[in-house]
Design an enzyme around this catalytic site. Structure first.
Site, PDB file in Angstrom:
ATOM      1  N   PRO A 151       0.820  -1.210   0.000  1.00  0.00           N
ATOM      2  CA  PRO A 151       0.000   0.000   0.000  1.00  0.00           C
ATOM      3  C   PRO A 151       0.858   1.267   0.000  1.00  0.00           C
ATOM      4  CG  PRO A 151      -0.812  -1.561   1.629  1.00  0.00           C
ATOM      5  CD  PRO A 151       0.515  -2.083   1.153  1.00  0.00           C
ATOM      6  N   CYS A 152       0.536   2.177  -0.913  1.00  0.00           N
ATOM      7  CA  CYS A 152       1.195   3.495  -0.932  1.00  0.00           C
ATOM      8  C   CYS A 152       0.512   4.428   0.064  1.00  0.00           C
ATOM      9  CB  CYS A 152       1.162   4.095  -2.331  1.00  0.00           C
ATOM     10  SG  CYS A 152       2.141   3.173  -3.537  1.00  0.00           S
ATOM     11  N   ASN A 153      -0.826   4.456   0.040  1.00  0.00           N
ATOM     12  CA  ASN A 153      -1.581   5.162   1.078  1.00  0.00           C
ATOM     13  C   ASN A 153      -1.647   4.254   2.295  1.00  0.00           C
ATOM     14  OD1 ASN A 153      -2.835   7.722  -0.287  1.00  0.00           O
ATOM     15  ND2 ASN A 153      -3.040   6.068  -1.783  1.00  0.00           N
TER      16      ASN A 153
END
Length: 237
Positions: A151-153
């Site tokens: 996950p980037c967020n």
């Protein structure tokens, strides 16, 4: 920290395209050469429901972004559904069947409970609650692992102010062109709208905190964007 307080994504996009060329730092990354803003960036949208980017060089696909937003809210992680709308998505899956770091699945299932359902109940019961934190990054699953789709967020903070749901999203690594001002602003504002509707309040402000805001300089799309000087800067209160 660099801060942009803007009406909508069409306001901020040309400003940041120009700023990253002026102030960005060339760096290497896992996925190729980038230009990175040298400090974290906070983008606050006063009108987050105005979420579709209209730019003839970027050519964002609002229909796919909308479908993916619904897919996230539903808690899905399968490749097959998104592949029907965008054949490029499958390359980000490790097994070709599902996405390891799918935001909706992490929020609905992977942490052992439905975080979205809990958040709605808590803010209904106590609109002053400041402990409503949604988590997409899981240290047990992600720290030290090497997958295609971490996950980037990573986290979402929710709070109600003046009967409006404000949302802050933290992002560890944010591609400005495809992510921050393309897909992310659509997905996250859709989630914010869904949560607000379930709670029974209006949509407030949405702030995206990007620890590493960058562009991939080898992409033909970036070459086209940066070589055109007719970016229309939208002004407004």
């Amino acid at each position: 920290m660099r801060v942009y307080n803007v009406k909508n994504v069409n306001h901020v996009y040309p400003i940041t395209v120009n700023d990253i060329q002026k102030f960005g730092t060339p760096r290497e990354s896992r996925a190729g050469k980038v230009i990175e803003v040298p400090e974290p960036v906070a983008t606050t949208y006063l009108e987050p429901l105005q979420r579709v980017l209209f730019n003839k060089h970027r050519m964002a696909n609002p229909f796919f972004h909308f479908i993916e937003g619904l897919w996230i809210i539903n808690g899905s992680r399968d490749v097959k559904f998104l592949d029907h709308f965008n054949k490029l998505m499958a390359q980000y899956s490790d097994n070709g069947k599902d996405f390891y770091g799918a935001y909706g699945h992490r929020l609905r299932h992977a942490q052992g409970s439905d975080q979205i359902k809990i958040a709605i109940k808590r803010l209904k019961d106590n609109p002053d609650d400041r402990r409503v934190v949604l988590q997409m990054w899981d240290a047990d699953l992600d720290l030290g692992k090497t997958m295609k789709d971490h996950p980037c967020n990573t986290h979402i903070y929710l709070k109600i102010r003046d009967k409006r749901l404000d949302m802050t999203v933290c992002c560890r690594s944010n591609d400005m062109i495809y992510g921050a001002y393309g897909a992310n602003v659509v997905h996250m504002s859709m989630l914010q709208e869904y949560l607000a509707g379930c709670i029974g309040v209006s949509v407030g402000i949405y702030t995206q905190v990007s620890d590493s805001l960058h562009v991939y300089t080898d992409l033909p799309l970036w070459q086209d964007i940066k070589d055109n000087t007719d970016l229309f800067i939208v002004t407004g209160k």
